[in-house]
Design a protein around this motif. Structure first.
Motif, PDB file in Angstrom:
ATOM      1  N   LEU A   1      -9.116   4.595 -13.324  1.00  0.00           N
ATOM      2  CA  LEU A   1      -9.071   3.412 -12.459  1.00  0.00           C
ATOM      3  C   LEU A   1      -9.107   2.124 -13.273  1.00  0.00           C
ATOM      4  O   LEU A   1      -8.424   1.148 -12.948  1.00  0.00           O
ATOM      5  N   VAL A   2      -9.915   2.117 -14.338  1.00  0.00           N
ATOM      6  CA  VAL A   2      -9.961   0.936 -15.210  1.00  0.00           C
ATOM      7  C   VAL A   2      -8.592   0.690 -15.836  1.00  0.00           C
ATOM      8  O   VAL A   2      -8.086  -0.446 -15.859  1.00  0.00           O
ATOM      9  N   LYS A   3      -7.966   1.752 -16.337  1.00  0.00           N
ATOM     10  CA  LYS A   3      -6.628   1.621 -16.934  1.00  0.00           C
ATOM     11  C   LYS A   3      -5.626   1.087 -15.924  1.00  0.00           C
ATOM     12  O   LYS A   3      -4.820   0.203 -16.234  1.00  0.00           O
TER      13      LYS A   3
ATOM     14  N   ALA B   1     -15.704   1.922  -4.601  1.00  0.00           N
ATOM     15  CA  ALA B   1     -14.608   2.532  -5.348  1.00  0.00           C
ATOM     16  C   ALA B   1     -13.830   1.531  -6.191  1.00  0.00           C
ATOM     17  O   ALA B   1     -13.223   1.903  -7.194  1.00  0.00           O
ATOM     18  N   ALA B   2     -13.832   0.256  -5.810  1.00  0.00           N
ATOM     19  CA  ALA B   2     -13.008  -0.728  -6.515  1.00  0.00           C
ATOM     20  C   ALA B   2     -13.674  -1.296  -7.760  1.00  0.00           C
ATOM     21  O   ALA B   2     -13.052  -2.083  -8.474  1.00  0.00           O
ATOM     22  N   ILE B   3     -14.909  -0.897  -8.061  1.00  0.00           N
ATOM     23  CA  ILE B   3     -15.592  -1.452  -9.239  1.00  0.00           C
ATOM     24  C   ILE B   3     -14.809  -1.175 -10.530  1.00  0.00           C
ATOM     25  O   ILE B   3     -14.562  -2.100 -11.314  1.00  0.00           O
TER      26      ILE B   3
ATOM     27  N   GLU C   1     -12.878  -3.875 -13.024  1.00  0.00           N
ATOM     28  CA  GLU C   1     -13.154  -3.938 -14.463  1.00  0.00           C
ATOM     29  C   GLU C   1     -11.861  -4.035 -15.268  1.00  0.00           C
ATOM     30  O   GLU C   1     -11.765  -4.779 -16.243  1.00  0.00           O
ATOM     31  N   GLY C   2     -10.846  -3.285 -14.836  1.00  0.00           N
ATOM     32  CA  GLY C   2      -9.545  -3.373 -15.501  1.00  0.00           C
ATOM     33  C   GLY C   2      -8.847  -4.697 -15.252  1.00  0.00           C
ATOM     34  O   GLY C   2      -8.279  -5.302 -16.162  1.00  0.00           O
TER      35      GLY C   2
ATOM     36  N   ALA D   1      -9.178  -6.034  -4.229  1.00  0.00           N
ATOM     37  CA  ALA D   1      -9.029  -4.742  -4.896  1.00  0.00           C
ATOM     38  C   ALA D   1      -9.701  -3.644  -4.086  1.00  0.00           C
ATOM     39  O   ALA D   1     -10.909  -3.686  -3.849  1.00  0.00           O
ATOM     40  N   ASP D   2      -8.912  -2.660  -3.686  1.00  0.00           N
ATOM     41  CA  ASP D   2      -9.419  -1.497  -2.958  1.00  0.00           C
ATOM     42  C   ASP D   2      -8.482  -0.338  -3.274  1.00  0.00           C
ATOM     43  O   ASP D   2      -7.284  -0.415  -2.966  1.00  0.00           O
ATOM     44  N   PRO D   3      -8.971   0.732  -3.913  1.00  0.00           N
ATOM     45  CA  PRO D   3      -8.058   1.782  -4.377  1.00  0.00           C
ATOM     46  C   PRO D   3      -7.191   2.416  -3.300  1.00  0.00           C
ATOM     47  O   PRO D   3      -6.024   2.704  -3.537  1.00  0.00           O
ATOM     48  N   MET D   4      -7.756   2.642  -2.093  1.00  0.00           N
ATOM     49  CA  MET D   4      -7.042   3.413  -1.088  1.00  0.00           C
ATOM     50  C   MET D   4      -6.758   2.571   0.152  1.00  0.00           C
ATOM     51  O   MET D   4      -7.684   2.111   0.832  1.00  0.00           O
ATOM     52  N   ILE D   5      -5.486   2.356   0.443  1.00  0.00           N
ATOM     53  CA  ILE D   5      -5.080   1.672   1.672  1.00  0.00           C
ATOM     54  C   ILE D   5      -4.660   2.771   2.637  1.00  0.00           C
ATOM     55  O   ILE D   5      -3.500   3.186   2.669  1.00  0.00           O
ATOM     56  N   ALA D   6      -5.609   3.262   3.398  1.00  0.00           N
ATOM     57  CA  ALA D   6      -5.374   4.428   4.261  1.00  0.00           C
ATOM     58  C   ALA D   6      -5.055   3.975   5.683  1.00  0.00           C
ATOM     59  O   ALA D   6      -3.916   3.648   6.001  1.00  0.00           O
ATOM     60  N   THR D   7      -6.063   3.919   6.551  1.00  0.00           N
ATOM     61  CA  THR D   7      -5.818   3.454   7.922  1.00  0.00           C
ATOM     62  C   THR D   7      -5.618   1.940   7.977  1.00  0.00           C
ATOM     63  O   THR D   7      -5.055   1.426   8.934  1.00  0.00           O
TER      64      THR D   7
END
Length: 232
Positions: A40-42, A88-90, A94-95, A139-145
């Motif tokens: 996730l950082v990468k 989850a976005a921490i 950081e990246g 920043a949020d890893p998953m854009i689901a619903t």
């Protein structure tokens, strides 16, 4: 960077073999928490690099040890606000902050409830004042619903109107993008890849599972507190 023709202002990085390789590692169910966080950082760093290609630059003159020449500065890089959706976005933040080292950072704790209502609970909000020249990256890893991000975007709007409002994530489902775009057509969305669909529990398919749990471990539910006996 590829613009998805289904929506205006939605981009993926499927044309980047390196980003796709990182995503492959994140999808693998055998990837442990340490490697997942590093991935996730990468992604945050390299997606941040790609994002600078969409920013305003200014030509400048610079003196080398031998002569004067022309260079550039990325003006927008100095006016970035990163809103981190816990937890989850921490690593993603950081990246990003390795690229946008001048960024002001906001924190939002927002959690989506279970199907079918997917109610969002927001427990903590700390967002800096937003200026007209700012580029805000949520920043949020998953854009689901899309339910969590809609709640966050509504909150962000209370702090000012930025030059650009961007959602940056790892994966998105078409259903979530549709929901965000209906309410906030001006929002730009950048993800590594747009996946196929959601399942009935609101998870992205093929997806990578729960990003927060995979990065930091599944929360332990304690029903009773342990008894503590004083030392005599």
């Amino acid at each position: 960077m590829i613009e998805d023709k289904r929506w205006k202002g939605v981009y993926s990085f499927e044309d980047s073999p390196y980003i796709m390789e990182i995503l492959t590692g994140l999808r693998d169910k055998n990837t442990d928490s340490i490697a997942f966080r590093k991935g996730l950082v990468k992604l945050g760093r390299y997606m941040g690099y790609e994002l600078t290609k969409t920013m305003d630059v200014e030509k400048v003159r610079v003196e080398t040890p031998f002569e004067e020449t022309e260079g550039i500065i990325v003006k927008d890089r100095r006016n970035v606000v990163i809103i981190t959706v816990l937890r989850a976005a921490i690593p993603l933040m950081e990246g990003l902050i390795k690229v946008f080292e001048h960024a002001r950072v906001g924190i939002v704790s927002a959690a989506r409830g279970k199907a079918p209502k997917f109610e969002v609970e927001m427990n903590y909000v700390k967002i800096p004042q937003i200026r007209p020249e700012d580029i805000v990256i949520v920043a949020d890893p998953m854009i689901a619903t899309g339910s969590t991000l809609l709640t966050v975007l509504r909150e962000v709007k209370k702090y000012g109107t930025p030059k650009r409002l961007i959602v940056l994530g790892v994966l998105a489902a078409p259903e979530g993008i549709e929901k965000i775009k209906r309410e906030f057509p001006e929002v730009e969305i950048f993800v590594a890849k747009v996946d196929r669909e959601l399942n009935d529990k609101g998870y992205i398919l093929p997806g990578l599972g729960d990003a927060g749990d995979r990065a930091f471990g599944e929360p332990v539910k304690i029903t009773t507190l342990p008894q503590v006996h004083p030392i005599e």
